[in-house]
Design an enzyme around this catalytic site. Structure first.
Site, PDB file in Angstrom:
ATOM      1  N   LYS A  90      38.741  66.347  80.995  1.00 25.60           N
ATOM      2  CA  LYS A  90      39.249  66.267  82.374  1.00 25.60           C
ATOM      3  C   LYS A  90      39.840  67.600  82.808  1.00 25.60           C
ATOM      4  CE  LYS A  90      42.648  63.723  85.173  1.00 25.60           C
ATOM      5  NZ  LYS A  90      43.658  64.782  85.393  1.00 25.60           N
ATOM      6  N   GLN A 108      43.842  58.729  77.816  1.00 24.82           N
ATOM      7  CA  GLN A 108      43.916  60.180  77.971  1.00 24.82           C
ATOM      8  C   GLN A 108      44.694  60.773  76.803  1.00 24.82           C
ATOM      9  OE1 GLN A 108      45.097  62.960  81.609  1.00 24.82           O
ATOM     10  NE2 GLN A 108      46.907  62.199  80.543  1.00 24.82           N
ATOM     11  N   ARG A 114      48.728  69.348  91.356  1.00 27.09           N
ATOM     12  CA  ARG A 114      50.065  69.386  90.778  1.00 27.09           C
ATOM     13  C   ARG A 114      50.293  70.591  89.871  1.00 27.09           C
ATOM     14  NH1 ARG A 114      53.081  64.793  90.928  1.00 27.09           N
ATOM     15  NH2 ARG A 114      53.987  65.104  88.854  1.00 27.09           N
ATOM     16  N   HIS A 129      44.020  68.245  88.772  1.00 23.11           N
ATOM     17  CA  HIS A 129      45.263  67.520  88.508  1.00 23.11           C
ATOM     18  C   HIS A 129      45.975  67.142  89.810  1.00 23.11           C
ATOM     19  CE1 HIS A 129      47.562  66.223  84.990  1.00 23.11           C
ATOM     20  NE2 HIS A 129      48.663  66.413  85.674  1.00 23.11           N
ATOM     21  N   PRO A 189      44.744  58.765  84.987  1.00 22.81           N
ATOM     22  CA  PRO A 189      45.944  58.823  84.165  1.00 22.81           C
ATOM     23  C   PRO A 189      47.098  59.429  84.951  1.00 22.81           C
ATOM     24  CG  PRO A 189      44.366  60.510  83.492  1.00 22.81           C
ATOM     25  CD  PRO A 189      43.671  59.640  84.480  1.00 22.81           C
ATOM     26  N   TYR A 227      58.715  63.186  92.408  1.00 19.63           N
ATOM     27  CA  TYR A 227      57.967  63.435  91.175  1.00 19.63           C
ATOM     28  C   TYR A 227      56.536  62.924  91.331  1.00 19.63           C
ATOM     29  CZ  TYR A 227      56.418  63.609  86.396  1.00 19.63           C
ATOM     30  OH  TYR A 227      55.686  63.897  85.280  1.00 19.63           O
ATOM     31  N   SER A 237      41.000  63.853  92.332  1.00 21.20           N
ATOM     32  CA  SER A 237      41.811  64.773  93.144  1.00 21.20           C
ATOM     33  C   SER A 237      41.445  64.659  94.624  1.00 21.20           C
ATOM     34  CB  SER A 237      41.697  66.242  92.701  1.00 21.20           C
ATOM     35  OG  SER A 237      42.188  66.413  91.378  1.00 21.20           O
ATOM     36  N   SER A 288      47.609  57.253  80.777  1.00 20.02           N
ATOM     37  CA  SER A 288      48.165  58.577  80.579  1.00 20.02           C
ATOM     38  C   SER A 288      48.673  58.759  79.160  1.00 20.02           C
ATOM     39  CB  SER A 288      49.310  58.802  81.566  1.00 20.02           C
ATOM     40  OG  SER A 288      49.999  60.001  81.285  1.00 20.02           O
ATOM     41  N   GLY A 290      51.358  59.716  84.648  1.00 22.78           N
ATOM     42  CA  GLY A 290      52.464  59.478  83.721  1.00 22.78           C
ATOM     43  C   GLY A 290      53.683  58.831  84.341  1.00 22.78           C
TER      44      GLY A 290
END
Length: 392
Positions: free
Chosen positions: A262, A145, A289, A286, A94, A41, A318, A123, A96
């Site tokens: 963002k 965020q 992702r 991101h 951020p 993940y 990134s 996040s 999660g």
């Protein structure tokens, strides 16, 4: 050649470190430490991972100009972004469900960042309530965020809570409004929110429970029935179905905090957002992702900076893995950068101490690179410090 006072000198004095220094080694150590579903993940990317690999590879297309004429002036990597003072131009991006990496979760990340003199961008899908994370690092200067909810009252509640808790900026999540295709997560059939991860800000919000039709019996995780209802509602209200530049006026009417957007990679969008009142832009895809076959975020940075034309700060996210990556991003026009996966790997290995290790390593490498390219502050970096390295 003095190491005095540096993180390197501490490592030498201590006879080593319990944590790896290289980006690949840090990731591998985290892979060994974490469960397969948690690691995939955190480390996973969209599709075949082409965008994530492009993000990292983009930095190798630039060479740094080494200089020998220098003065005996201390190098200071500190910057101030929208009133937030940072000891180095690196914030924690951020990210999660940090409790998948370590029980200290985002609170540990906030403490690790504060120890090094920088900030966590918390996040929206945090493991702990935003108030608890801020309280865990009283000397920190966190940003929040916002995932702009479909329910306006919930979105306003989150913004007001962040302002009251001492967050110094709102970073509007623009790069995750639709689910990316992530095979590594799918292979485990692991959706962390279904298991109660990442909903700390929502579980602690009265408006969210009003939407869910439940009243929690007390602090902590709700019972199974309430959690099931909460996850179903969260899926429905997590993000708005649309976002236009004019919406920034609504968001700015809720708070006096600066607002950054963002996920901006298109220079025309950056121009529109600044003209609509954005106080900052974050160039990001991101971390690869969301969209596979995407353009490397670094390749988008110069055009976005040109469109913004210095009117507001531009941050970059990134693919940052090293101190020289930080320098390249700043030479291309960024005012500061954010790191994501590396701090989660550090957290997995040592909680707050592991996060601080990652940041101290970046700070020392960046400061050394800044000095060796002929600079004593970030302000003088420019394209003249870079030479195209040719095809890789």
């Amino acid at each position: 050649m003095a190491y005095t006072g540096s993180y390197q000198s501490q490592v030498f004095g201590n006879g080593g470190s319990p944590y790896p220094f290289g980006a690949a080694e840090l990731e591998e150590a985290a892979r060994v430490k974490l469960s397969p579903e948690a690691f995939d993940y955190i480390a996973g990317a969209a599709g075949r991972g082409l965008t994530a690999r492009a993000n990292a590879a983009a930095f190798s297309r630039y060479g740094l100009t080494y200089r020998v004429l220098h003065q005996d002036i201390p190098t200071d990597p500190a910057v101030t972004i929208l009133g937030t003072s940072l000891a180095l131009p690196v914030l924690l991006a951020p990210a999660g469900v940090a409790d998948l990496a370590h029980p200290e979760a985002e609170a540990g990340a906030a403490r690790g960042a504060a120890e090094v003199g920088t900030s966590l961008v918390l996040s929206a899908v945090t493991s702990s309530p935003l108030e608890d994370v801020a309280a865990a690092a009283p000397s920190g200067h966190p940003w929040f965020q916002l995932a702009w909810s479909r329910d306006e009252r919930l979105a306003r509640s989150l913004v007001h809570r962040a302002e009251k808790a001492g967050y110094e900026a709102i970073v509007l999540m623009g790069d995750c409004y639709a689910a990316g295709w992530r095979p590594r997560e799918l292979s485990h059939a692991f959706f962390p929110y279904r298991h109660g991860h990442g909903l700390g800000n929502y579980y602690s919000d009265p408006r969210f429970w009003a939407l869910a039709g439940h009243t929690p019996s007390g602090p902590g995780l709700p019972d199974d029935a309430a959690r099931e209802a909460a996850v179903a509602v969260w899926n429905q209200v997590f993000t708005r179905p649309s976002f236009a530049p004019g919406d920034l006026a609504t968001l700015k009417s809720w708070t006096d905090l600066p607002i950054l957007v963002k996920g901006v990679c298109d220079p025309s969008e950056a121009r529109c957002l600044v003209e609509a009142g954005a106080d900052g832009i974050v160039v990001s895809n991101h971390g690869g992702r969301q969209l596979d076959n995407g353009v490397a975020a670094l390749d988008c940075l110069p055009a976005v900076c040109a469109a913004v034309a210095g009117r507001v700060p531009v941050l970059f996210d990134s693919g940052i893995r090293t101190g020289t990556d930080v320098l390249i991003a700043l030479a291309l026009g960024a005012d500061a950068v954010m790191i994501g996966r590396p701090w989660l790997y550090g957290l997995a290995l040592g909680g707050a101490d592991g996060v601080a290790h990652v940041l101290r390593s970046l700070k020392d490498e960046f400061t050394s690179a800044l000095t060796l390219t002929g600079h004593h502050t970030c302000a003088t970096l420019s394209l003249s410090d870079l030479t195209p390295a040719g095809p890789q």
